[in-house]
Design an enzyme around this catalytic site. Structure first.
Site, PDB file in Angstrom:
ATOM      1  CG  HIS A  84      27.016 -23.185   3.274  1.00 47.95           C
ATOM      2  ND1 HIS A  84      26.839 -24.522   2.647  1.00 47.95           N
ATOM      3  CD2 HIS A  84      27.873 -22.394   2.382  1.00 47.95           C
ATOM      4  CE1 HIS A  84      27.549 -24.461   1.520  1.00 47.95           C
ATOM      5  NE2 HIS A  84      27.802 -23.154   1.434  1.00 47.95           N
ATOM      6  CG  ASP A 130      25.031 -27.034   3.257  1.00 45.39           C
ATOM      7  OD1 ASP A 130      24.463 -26.022   3.689  1.00 45.39           O
ATOM      8  OD2 ASP A 130      25.890 -26.852   2.405  1.00 45.39           O
ATOM      9  CB  SER A 170      27.465 -22.154  -2.061  1.00 46.41           C
ATOM     10  OG  SER A 170      28.263 -23.249  -1.205  1.00 46.41           O
TER      11      SER A 170
END
Length: 472
Positions: free
Chosen positions: A112, A142, A215
């Site tokens: 993402h 992911d 992230s």
């Protein structure tokens, strides 16, 4: 004399306090060497997105909350710009973190972080900025693999997530809100967590402070080994609340190896729809405790169908690994190479059996998916239900082969079990329902004061529910 004793007493208290503080300090880990050794291999990742409207929309979704009335949700955390307004130029925006896994420039991060990017820039610890090629991405886990053109780069040490123990210290390095190489620490709160809509990742839960920009960054153990990729948080406010989730490095490296070698990820597939076994369902199926994965549907032309798995079977182990929660099964199957034979322990009609299955290849989208004689609807039965024959339109619309449609629900066992009008009853107490008359016969033979399983299909979704007739 008394003054001397008082001075001695104060001195002893002071010494005891110092010793206690020193003891507590000695028991806490020192992360300084770990950070010095590992930080050079941690990178900041920024991208140029495809369109301004997409960027603005995403900021609205993941940026600061618009009101205080925000439900608790799982969120990816990568956008770090406080404003929501589109900018006139598409300049690189700091989105997340990553880490170098090879000296020749392979970098791991989250899917993402780079999804929808036209360009990806990687900023190294020495302030160099290099444009990266996206080698491959995998939305289900992911994980994204990038490649930068450089040599002799610092690399992280890869550990084993399965060796982690709940309660041990872990450390994250990343770029929350664009602050490069920020270090936060905490403990492992739980392992193999299943999150909503994240079927193929057994997440590591920690209380490490994770915020937008973390992230894709690494999660280290005290040996300086990467054990996970920080990926999601559970939040009301959009910020850190003590519930952070990381992708196990074992899963991420397997994905990275496949992306590098074949450009995509192949996963094992059984072809079943499963549900959790709660206490009432466990009783209805004659189980000692609520555990396992209950097969609510066997998909046609699937490995499960070929192996003889049936709806109503409870899978209790897969290749020797116990299934405590239904969510344990998908990631165990997904990591098996397609074409490999696996063993499942199954409880069927109260009896344990072992089934061999040749695991198939998970389809790209993650899915694989003569009328009955017309009979008048039955009157309300012992369950407080009125049912009708299954019409051709129902068969086609909800993809069911047999059963009866609930047309009316009155007070009774059916209503207490949660049955609603429009449900298709396909199985009751182990019997496949083929007609209205047969359903009536099965209902008449149901025992009282004991839960029995009923399988329904509600708007296309199969579900087992426990049904209990109370003695009048």
């Amino acid at each position: 004399m008394l003054k001397t004793k008082a001075v001695v007493l104060v001195s002893l208290v002071w010494l005891t306090t110092l010793v206690a503080q020193a003891s507590r300090a000695a028991s806490l880990p020192d992360f300084t060497e770990l950070v010095e050794d590992s930080s050079p291999a941690v990178v900041n990742i920024s991208t140029v997105q495809a369109t301004e409207s997409e960027r603005s929309s995403a900021l609205g979704q993941f940026g600061a909350p618009d009101s205080e009335d925000i439900p608790e949700i799982f969120r990816h955390f990568f956008r770090n710009l406080p404003d929501m307004e589109p900018r006139p130029k598409r300049t690189p925006q700091s989105l997340g973190s990553g880490f170098i896994i090879s000296e020749d420039g392979y970098v791991l991060t989250n899917n993402h972080v780079v999804q929808g990017a036209e360009r990806v820039l990687v900023r190294l610890n020495d302030r160099r900025e290099l444009e990266a090629e996206i080698v491959g991405t995998d939305e289900r886990s992911d994980v994204a693999l990038l490649k930068i053109e450089a040599e002799d780069l610092p690399v992280v040490k890869i550990g084993k997530a399965r060796d982690l123990r709940v309660g041990e210290w872990v450390l994250a390095i990343g770029s929350p809100f664009g602050f490069d190489h920020t270090v936060t620490a905490g403990i492992v709160s739980a392992k193999e967590r299943a999150l909503a809509n994240e079927t193929y990742v057994p997440f590591i839960q920690t209380d490490v402070a994770i915020n937008p920009g973390n992230s894709g960054g690494p999660l280290f153990n005290l040996d300086g080994e990467v054990v996970g990729i920080n990926s999601q948080i559970y939040t009301r406010s959009g910020g850190f609340m003590g519930l952070s989730f990381a992708i196990p490095i074992d899963v991420a490296m397997d994905v990275a190896d496949q992306l590098k070698s074949q450009g995509h990820v192949s996963r094992g597939w059984l072809g079943v729809i499963i549900q959790e076994v709660n206490r009432d369902l466990a009783e209805s199926f004659g189980l000692d405790k609520p555990a396992g994965a209950l097969v609510a549907k066997v998909l046609p032309d699937s490995p499960a169908q070929a192996a003889g798995l049936l709806e109503g079977d409870v899978i209790t182990s897969f290749n020797g690994r116990s299934i405590a929660l239904s969510s344990d099964l998908p990631h165990l199957v997904g990591r098996v190479k397609p074409g490999t034979e696996a063993k499942m322990d199954v409880i069927r009609d109260g009896e344990r059996t072992t089934i061999n299955v040749e695991v198939g290849l998970l389809p790209e989208d993650g899915q694989a998916v003569g009328g009955e004689p017309q009979v008048k609807p039955a009157t309300l039965n012992r369950l407080g239900l009125k049912v009708e024959p299954l019409s051709d339109s129902y068969r086609e619309k909800w993809n069911v082969r047999s059963g009866v449609v609930v047309s009316e629900v009155a007070d009774g066992a059916g209503a207490r079990a949660g049955v609603v009008a429009g449900d298709v009853i396909t199985m009751l107490n182990g019997s496949q329902i083929e007609s209205v008359q047969q359903f009536a016969d099965v209902v008449d033979a149901l025992p009282e004061d004991r839960s029995v399983p009923m399988r329904i299909v509600r708007r296309g979704s199969p579900l087992f529910i426990p049904l209990k007739l109370v003695q009048q």
